[in-house]
Design an enzyme around this catalytic site. Structure first.
Site, mmCIF file in Angstrom:
data_model
loop_
_atom_site.group_PDB
_atom_site.id
_atom_site.type_symbol
_atom_site.label_atom_id
_atom_site.label_comp_id
_atom_site.label_asym_id
_atom_site.label_seq_id
_atom_site.Cartn_x
_atom_site.Cartn_y
_atom_site.Cartn_z
ATOM 1 N N PHE A 82 68.941 58.256 12.804
ATOM 2 C CA PHE A 82 69.597 59.398 12.160
ATOM 3 C C PHE A 82 70.645 59.914 13.132
ATOM 4 O O PHE A 82 70.299 60.453 14.192
ATOM 5 C CB PHE A 82 68.529 60.467 11.879
ATOM 6 C CG PHE A 82 69.026 61.719 11.224
ATOM 7 C CD1 PHE A 82 69.090 61.822 9.839
ATOM 8 C CD2 PHE A 82 69.398 62.817 11.991
ATOM 9 C CE1 PHE A 82 69.537 62.989 9.228
ATOM 10 C CE2 PHE A 82 69.840 63.999 11.389
ATOM 11 C CZ PHE A 82 69.901 64.077 10.006
ATOM 12 N N ALA A 83 71.932 59.706 12.838
ATOM 13 C CA ALA A 83 72.982 59.988 13.822
ATOM 14 C C ALA A 83 73.857 61.153 13.395
ATOM 15 O O ALA A 83 74.829 60.997 12.652
ATOM 16 C CB ALA A 83 73.824 58.737 14.053
ATOM 17 N N LEU A 84 73.482 62.326 13.906
ATOM 18 C CA LEU A 84 74.243 63.541 13.611
ATOM 19 C C LEU A 84 74.931 64.060 14.883
ATOM 20 O O LEU A 84 76.118 64.335 14.885
ATOM 21 C CB LEU A 84 73.269 64.606 13.062
ATOM 22 C CG LEU A 84 73.858 65.938 12.628
ATOM 23 C CD1 LEU A 84 74.740 65.761 11.396
ATOM 24 C CD2 LEU A 84 72.743 66.946 12.320
ATOM 25 N N GLU A 104 65.588 68.584 17.305
ATOM 26 C CA GLU A 104 65.478 69.098 15.920
ATOM 27 C C GLU A 104 65.876 70.572 15.824
ATOM 28 O O GLU A 104 65.342 71.310 15.001
ATOM 29 C CB GLU A 104 64.039 68.932 15.381
ATOM 30 C CG GLU A 104 63.533 67.521 15.330
ATOM 31 C CD GLU A 104 64.018 66.732 14.117
ATOM 32 O OE1 GLU A 104 64.205 65.511 14.262
ATOM 33 O OE2 GLU A 104 64.233 67.312 13.040
ATOM 34 N N PHE A 147 72.499 61.004 21.999
ATOM 35 C CA PHE A 147 71.092 61.411 21.851
ATOM 36 C C PHE A 147 70.471 60.898 20.550
ATOM 37 O O PHE A 147 69.700 61.622 19.916
ATOM 38 C CB PHE A 147 70.941 62.948 21.894
ATOM 39 C CG PHE A 147 71.177 63.547 23.239
ATOM 40 C CD1 PHE A 147 70.478 63.101 24.342
ATOM 41 C CD2 PHE A 147 72.104 64.570 23.406
ATOM 42 C CE1 PHE A 147 70.690 63.652 25.593
ATOM 43 C CE2 PHE A 147 72.334 65.126 24.649
ATOM 44 C CZ PHE A 147 71.617 64.671 25.747
ATOM 45 N N GLY A 175 43.551 71.323 37.865
ATOM 46 C CA GLY A 175 43.987 71.185 39.256
ATOM 47 C C GLY A 175 44.786 69.904 39.455
ATOM 48 O O GLY A 175 45.566 69.511 38.570
ATOM 49 N N GLY A 176 44.582 69.226 40.576
ATOM 50 C CA GLY A 176 45.349 68.012 40.895
ATOM 51 C C GLY A 176 45.216 66.927 39.843
ATOM 52 O O GLY A 176 46.177 66.215 39.543
HETATM 53 C C1 LIG Z 1 65.061 63.157 23.263
HETATM 54 C C2 LIG Z 1 66.086 63.594 22.247
HETATM 55 C C3 LIG Z 1 66.155 62.923 21.031
HETATM 56 C C4 LIG Z 1 67.126 63.294 20.083
HETATM 57 N N1 LIG Z 1 67.216 62.563 18.919
HETATM 58 C C5 LIG Z 1 68.245 62.844 18.064
HETATM 59 C C6 LIG Z 1 68.462 62.012 16.904
HETATM 60 O O1 LIG Z 1 67.696 61.055 16.625
HETATM 61 N N2 LIG Z 1 69.515 62.276 16.095
HETATM 62 C C7 LIG Z 1 70.371 63.313 16.351
HETATM 63 O O2 LIG Z 1 71.317 63.486 15.563
HETATM 64 N N3 LIG Z 1 70.214 64.124 17.440
HETATM 65 C C8 LIG Z 1 69.167 63.909 18.297
HETATM 66 N N4 LIG Z 1 68.996 64.701 19.418
HETATM 67 C C9 LIG Z 1 69.971 65.746 19.697
HETATM 68 C C10 LIG Z 1 69.443 67.170 19.585
HETATM 69 O O3 LIG Z 1 69.286 67.498 18.221
HETATM 70 C C11 LIG Z 1 70.426 68.079 20.335
HETATM 71 O O4 LIG Z 1 70.276 67.810 21.716
HETATM 72 C C12 LIG Z 1 70.191 69.542 20.046
HETATM 73 O O5 LIG Z 1 70.519 69.842 18.702
HETATM 74 C C13 LIG Z 1 71.038 70.438 20.970
HETATM 75 O O6 LIG Z 1 72.371 70.023 21.008
HETATM 76 P P1 LIG Z 1 73.093 69.809 22.434
HETATM 77 O O7 LIG Z 1 72.181 69.008 23.282
HETATM 78 O O8 LIG Z 1 74.443 69.289 22.197
HETATM 79 O O9 LIG Z 1 73.173 71.287 23.054
HETATM 80 P P2 LIG Z 1 74.313 72.357 22.769
HETATM 81 O O10 LIG Z 1 74.546 72.468 21.306
HETATM 82 O O11 LIG Z 1 75.465 72.102 23.645
HETATM 83 O O12 LIG Z 1 73.572 73.690 23.274
HETATM 84 C C14 LIG Z 1 73.438 73.995 24.672
HETATM 85 C C15 LIG Z 1 72.567 75.244 24.836
HETATM 86 O O13 LIG Z 1 73.184 76.362 24.165
HETATM 87 C C16 LIG Z 1 72.226 76.978 23.325
HETATM 88 N N5 LIG Z 1 72.867 77.594 22.150
HETATM 89 C C17 LIG Z 1 73.474 76.950 21.133
HETATM 90 N N6 LIG Z 1 73.903 77.833 20.222
HETATM 91 C C18 LIG Z 1 73.548 79.060 20.685
HETATM 92 C C19 LIG Z 1 73.706 80.391 20.195
HETATM 93 N N7 LIG Z 1 74.330 80.629 19.045
HETATM 94 N N8 LIG Z 1 73.227 81.407 20.942
HETATM 95 C C20 LIG Z 1 72.598 81.165 22.111
HETATM 96 N N9 LIG Z 1 72.419 79.934 22.616
HETATM 97 C C21 LIG Z 1 72.886 78.907 21.918
HETATM 98 C C22 LIG Z 1 71.301 75.855 22.908
HETATM 99 O O14 LIG Z 1 70.060 76.375 22.440
HETATM 100 C C23 LIG Z 1 71.179 75.090 24.218
HETATM 101 O O15 LIG Z 1 70.223 75.735 25.020
HETATM 102 C C24 LIG Z 1 68.004 64.381 20.358
HETATM 103 C C25 LIG Z 1 67.909 65.078 21.583
HETATM 104 C C26 LIG Z 1 66.969 64.688 22.518
HETATM 105 C C27 LIG Z 1 66.927 65.455 23.814
#
Ligand SMILES: Cc1cc2nc3c(=O)[nH]c(=O)nc-3n(C[C@H](O)[C@H](O)[C@H](O)COP(=O)(O)OP(=O)(O)OC[C@H]3O[C@@H](n4cnc5c(N)ncnc54)[C@H](O)[C@@H]3O)c2cc1C
Length: 394
Positions: free
Chosen positions: A128-130, A369, A162, A345-346
């Site tokens: 799922f590539a968003l 998510e 990701f 603990g450990g």
């Molecule tokens: C292990 C893993 C698997 C994943 N699998 C998938 C996948 O299969 N398909 C897919 O499409 N994506 C996937 N993702 C992506 C995931 O959905 C995103 O990492 C997530 O939505 C956050 O986006 P970002 O990492 O670009 O952070 P950013 O959007 O850059 O956010 C950075 C920080 O800012 C905070 N922030 C954002 N908006 C606000 C706001 N309005 N107010 C305050 N703080 C805010 C966020 O909470 C975060 O702490 C995966 C991520 C990981 C780590």
């Protein structure tokens, strides 16, 4: 809200619990602590059993051969299915079938034949590539991958980051901008892209805290797909993604709670056998309070998540309830596992126990998510618009 389980739910919970304890946990004693996959022949054997239990493809509606369970029941089962070492990211190693195919139930007959049915048979897997490098929290604005029409075909160019499972999947659901730069959420379309399409490459695997199953970075360079690759309607991709993400947050939360329950059980058992300063751990008030705090975290998260599931079944809007469940379940289960480690603990940080693995994996769950912050944004929007009917107003 009232969660007295009915007889069917009780029987299903019992069956899944026995399956986890009798079939999955003993297998894990033979596996490397970070292993997330079973040999195909072992998995096939497990699937024969879940088919006999009538629980294969647990999430599928009846018309697609699933048991047609409501969301509350599936949430309860998701809590059970994650109560083993690899449970958070590999609930029973896929023995209960492939979850998360919701969008493909709405596909054309041809798409169902080519993608949905093979997935349901366990022959194909998808990604799922968003998310894109410009940011995942606000995909409507940050999607820069473009799809341009060329005759009957579309040509896709862009980068995704990701993306889970793309290095081994057969096809993916890829979200691309088909409207102009200002088109926002209405300008995004979902395409089904076969992994062997020329121009599609997995640029790299991104190593994270999570064991095995790492996400990937994907590149699309002049990837040509036919018009029949559009899933749903042109311009409706974002609505589809939002719906999928909202629904998926309920089992996502439930998986965390199941792991927290398993960690809590380990901590209670250990507190009863380990002695320090001449007394059992369980006799020290400091330990008792940690156990009570775990109980509070687990019960609160389970009730909030079941409330979201019940709301989803009722046909009423449930976005806010799901966002609350995602926050409470992911944050509180992290605290529970942290306390369970402290009580051990450990030994808590060794790979002899699953706690350190759950600790690492749960940390990611506050980001994947939809982050805690974006879920808070969803709840606050409804609160401030006066649209949110609180618990006592239902
Ligand atoms: C292990 C893993 C698997 C994943 N699998 C998938 C996948 O299969 N398909 C897919 O499409 N994506 C996937 N993702 C992506 C995931 O959905 C995103 O990492 C997530 O939505 C956050 O986006 P970002 O990492 O670009 O952070 P950013 O959007 O850059 O956010 C950075 C920080 O800012 C905070 N922030 C954002 N908006 C606000 C706001 N309005 N107010 C305050 N703080 C805010 C966020 O909470 C975060 O702490 C995966 C991520 C990981 C780590």
């Amino acid at each position: 809200m009232g969660f007295a389980f009915n007889d069917v739910q009780r029987a299903l919970i019992h069956n899944v619990r026995s399956f986890v304890r009798n079939e999955i946990v003993p297998l894990e004693l033979e596996l490397d602590p970070d292993e997330s996959e079973l040999r195909p022949s072992v998995l096939d054997g497990l699937r024969v059993k879940t088919k006999q239990m009538g629980l294969y493809n647990l999430d599928a509606p009846e018309e697609f051969g699933g048991p047609g369970l409501d969301t509350v029941t599936r949430t309860l089962l998701a809590m059970e299915m994650s109560q083993h070492r690899a449970g958070l990211y590999s609930a029973c190693y896929g023995a209960f079938g492939q979850p998360d195919m919701a969008q493909l139930y709405e596909a054309t007959d041809e798409q169902k034949e080519r993608y949905l049915h093979p997935v349901l048979r366990g022959e194909k897997s998808s990604f799922f590539a968003l998310t894109e490098p410009a940011g995942g929290s606000d995909p409507a604005r940050s999607i820069q991958t473009r799809a341009k029409q060329d005759g009957d075909d579309w040509i896709i160019n862009g980068t995704k980051v990701f993306i889970s499972g793309a290095d081994s999947a057969d096809f993916g659901l890829v979200f691309a901008r088909t409207g102009d730069r200002e088109s926002g959420r209405e300008g995004i379309t979902c395409f089904i892209v076969d992994a062997d399409t020329p121009g599609f490459t997995v640029r790299r695997v991104i190593h994270t805290l999570r064991s095995g199953h790492y996400p990937t970075e994907l590149v699309f360079e002049d990837v040509r797909v036919p018009g029949s690759a559009v899933l749903g309607e042109v311009g409706q991709g974002f609505a589809m993604a939002s719906e999928r993400l909202t629904k998926n947050r309920i089992p996502y939360a439930a998986g965390c709670i199941g792991v927290a329950m398993a960690a809590h059980r380990l901590a209670i058992e250990y507190a009863g056998i380990r002695s320090v300063f001449g007394q059992k751990l369980a006799d020290h008030e400091g330990i008792q309070w940690m156990l009570v705090e775990n109980e509070i975290d687990i019960r609160s998260a389970a009730l909030v998540t079941l409330d979201a599931a019940e709301r989803a079944d009722s046909g009423e809007p449930f976005r806010t309830e799901v966002a609350l469940a995602k926050i409470v379940a992911t944050e509180s289960s992290g605290r529970v596992v942290d306390r369970a480690i402290q009580i051990h603990g450990g030994y808590g940080v060794t790979k002899d126990l699953p706690l350190e693995r759950w600790y690492r994996e749960l940390r990611i769950r506050r980001i994947g998510e939809g982050t805690t912050e974006t879920q808070k944004m969803i709840v606050s929007r409804d609160l401030l618009r006066g649209r949110y009917a609180g618990l006592m107003d239902r």
